[in-house]
Design an enzyme around this catalytic site. Sequence first.
Site, PDB file in Angstrom:
ATOM      1  N   ASN A   1       0.857  -1.193   0.000  1.00 39.88           N
ATOM      2  CA  ASN A   1       0.000   0.000   0.000  1.00 39.88           C
ATOM      3  C   ASN A   1       0.889   1.239   0.000  1.00 39.88           C
ATOM      4  O   ASN A   1       1.516   1.548   1.009  1.00 39.88           O
ATOM      5  CB  ASN A   1      -0.887  -0.058   1.262  1.00 39.88           C
ATOM      6  CG  ASN A   1      -1.702   1.214   1.469  1.00 39.88           C
ATOM      7  OD1 ASN A   1      -1.787   2.062   0.579  1.00 39.88           O
ATOM      8  ND2 ASN A   1      -2.299   1.331   2.647  1.00 39.88           N
TER       9      ASN A   1
ATOM     10  N   LYS B   1       0.024   4.263  -0.145  1.00 39.56           N
ATOM     11  CA  LYS B   1      -0.635   5.422   0.497  1.00 39.56           C
ATOM     12  C   LYS B   1      -0.465   6.667  -0.396  1.00 39.56           C
ATOM     13  O   LYS B   1      -0.418   6.531  -1.612  1.00 39.56           O
ATOM     14  CB  LYS B   1      -0.083   5.612   1.910  1.00 39.56           C
ATOM     15  CG  LYS B   1      -0.152   4.315   2.723  1.00 39.56           C
ATOM     16  CD  LYS B   1       0.053   4.494   4.188  1.00 39.56           C
ATOM     17  CE  LYS B   1      -0.070   3.128   4.857  1.00 39.56           C
ATOM     18  NZ  LYS B   1       0.031   3.191   6.306  1.00 39.56           N
TER      19      LYS B   1
ATOM     20  N   HIS C   1      -9.488   0.701   5.259  1.00 40.46           N
ATOM     21  CA  HIS C   1      -8.135   0.848   5.811  1.00 40.46           C
ATOM     22  C   HIS C   1      -8.194   1.767   7.037  1.00 40.46           C
ATOM     23  O   HIS C   1      -9.006   2.684   7.092  1.00 40.46           O
ATOM     24  CB  HIS C   1      -7.183   1.434   4.763  1.00 40.46           C
ATOM     25  CG  HIS C   1      -5.767   1.480   5.261  1.00 40.46           C
ATOM     26  ND1 HIS C   1      -5.286   2.540   5.997  1.00 40.46           N
ATOM     27  CD2 HIS C   1      -4.760   0.576   5.169  1.00 40.46           C
ATOM     28  CE1 HIS C   1      -4.029   2.274   6.328  1.00 40.46           C
ATOM     29  NE2 HIS C   1      -3.695   1.098   5.837  1.00 40.46           N
TER      30      HIS C   1
ATOM     31  N   GLU D   1      -6.570   4.210   8.041  1.00 40.49           N
ATOM     32  CA  GLU D   1      -6.504   5.670   7.827  1.00 40.49           C
ATOM     33  C   GLU D   1      -7.825   6.206   7.274  1.00 40.49           C
ATOM     34  O   GLU D   1      -8.189   7.346   7.535  1.00 40.49           O
ATOM     35  CB  GLU D   1      -5.305   6.002   6.921  1.00 40.49           C
ATOM     36  CG  GLU D   1      -3.999   5.851   7.695  1.00 40.49           C
ATOM     37  CD  GLU D   1      -2.851   5.243   6.920  1.00 40.49           C
ATOM     38  OE1 GLU D   1      -2.851   5.317   5.679  1.00 40.49           O
ATOM     39  OE2 GLU D   1      -1.951   4.676   7.579  1.00 40.49           O
TER      40      GLU D   1
ATOM     41  N   GLU E   1      -4.932  -5.294  10.849  1.00 46.00           N
ATOM     42  CA  GLU E   1      -3.889  -4.288  11.037  1.00 46.00           C
ATOM     43  C   GLU E   1      -4.134  -3.550  12.343  1.00 46.00           C
ATOM     44  O   GLU E   1      -4.947  -2.608  12.384  1.00 46.00           O
ATOM     45  CB  GLU E   1      -3.905  -3.286   9.885  1.00 46.00           C
ATOM     46  CG  GLU E   1      -3.654  -3.896   8.534  1.00 46.00           C
ATOM     47  CD  GLU E   1      -3.212  -2.841   7.527  1.00 46.00           C
ATOM     48  OE1 GLU E   1      -2.069  -2.897   7.084  1.00 46.00           O
ATOM     49  OE2 GLU E   1      -4.011  -1.947   7.225  1.00 46.00           O
TER      50      GLU E   1
ATOM     51  N   GLY F   1       2.694   2.199  10.749  1.00 49.22           N
ATOM     52  CA  GLY F   1       3.571   3.351  10.547  1.00 49.22           C
ATOM     53  C   GLY F   1       4.314   3.779  11.799  1.00 49.22           C
ATOM     54  O   GLY F   1       4.930   4.839  11.830  1.00 49.22           O
TER      55      GLY F   1
ATOM     56  N   SER G   1       3.737  -2.170  10.206  1.00 48.73           N
ATOM     57  CA  SER G   1       5.202  -2.163  10.336  1.00 48.73           C
ATOM     58  C   SER G   1       5.844  -3.499   9.938  1.00 48.73           C
ATOM     59  O   SER G   1       6.780  -3.958  10.581  1.00 48.73           O
ATOM     60  CB  SER G   1       5.620  -1.751  11.753  1.00 48.73           C
ATOM     61  OG  SER G   1       5.201  -0.422  12.006  1.00 48.73           O
TER      62      SER G   1
HETATM   63  P1  PGA Z   1       2.996   0.256   7.586  1.00 46.23           P
HETATM   64  O1  PGA Z   1       1.521   0.420   7.005  1.00 46.23           O
HETATM   65  O2  PGA Z   1       3.576  -1.009   7.006  1.00 46.23           O
HETATM   66  O3  PGA Z   1       3.739   1.493   7.137  1.00 46.23           O
HETATM   67  O4  PGA Z   1       2.875   0.170   9.072  1.00 46.23           O
HETATM   68  C1  PGA Z   1       0.676  -0.697   6.864  1.00 46.23           C
HETATM   69  C2  PGA Z   1      -0.665  -0.282   6.305  1.00 46.23           C
HETATM   70  O5  PGA Z   1      -1.168   0.782   6.649  1.00 46.23           O
HETATM   71  O6  PGA Z   1      -1.268  -1.011   5.490  1.00 46.23           O
END
Ligand code: PGA
Length: 253
Positions: A9, A11, A97, A99, A169, A175, A215
């Site tokens: 992803n 983003k 997701h 976010e 997640e 992140g 992460s």
């Molecule tokens: P990240 O994001 O690997 O940067 O923690 C994962 C995600 O949001 O799908």
Amino acid sequence: MRKPFVAGNWKMNTDIHSGVELARSIAAGSSDIACHSVDVAVIPPFVYIPAVVQALSSTCVAVGAQDVYCEQKGAFTGEISPPMLKDVGCHYALCGHSERRHVIGEKDGLINKKVAAAVSGGLLPIFCVGELLEERQASQTEKVVSRQIKKGLANLAAEKVSAVTVAYEPVWAIGTGLTATPQQAQEVHSFIRDLLAKMYDRRLADDIRILYGGSVKPDNAAELMAQNDIDGLLVGGASLKADDFLAIIRAAV
Ligand code: PGA
């Protein structure tokens, strides 16, 4: 046997040039990995999807969208429908997701409509769930994930749900550099699979893929993938570096 699935992803990152370069590097670096051994997808920003699809044509790396609207067409200014995404070569769409849930404010009901619309429109949804840090600390993880799964898949018949990939997640791991331990992730994955068995049947639950995200890095991918109920990885930050993403794909094969 559930086929491993690794999705990156991107983003709201890359530009047209770096996005196409990243896609090309991933395609070149994964060309020796047999297509039948792992499913791989990249999930660029909407506007770069056509260019990335073109860069990946004649490879087995698929393309997904970071979101999708819940209607097929009409007066919904600014939204992108499932047929539009199919039209430009997308196979997958993220739905819910964290976010979108926590920054944009999407609720379970809207996410449910998006999952249903994605399947009806011929896309494969990657339906994301996960608890906040305070919810984990208050021992609410199973309650929250169970609500998200039940509401997010409400009124979807079993044959539609079989098109869905679930992504667990934990929000506190996205992140932040904090990864759930493989055991913490496995516990929730197995909880989700059992819940799906109760909602549908054991066979569907055994067939559905449940990805872990939060992460994921080259150095933790293999131990996450070694867990019984972790069928793949949804990768954010590390998917922006071709070498890291390729190492994660190799750890999943
Ligand atoms: P990240 O994001 O690997 O940067 O923690 C994962 C995600 O949001 O799908």
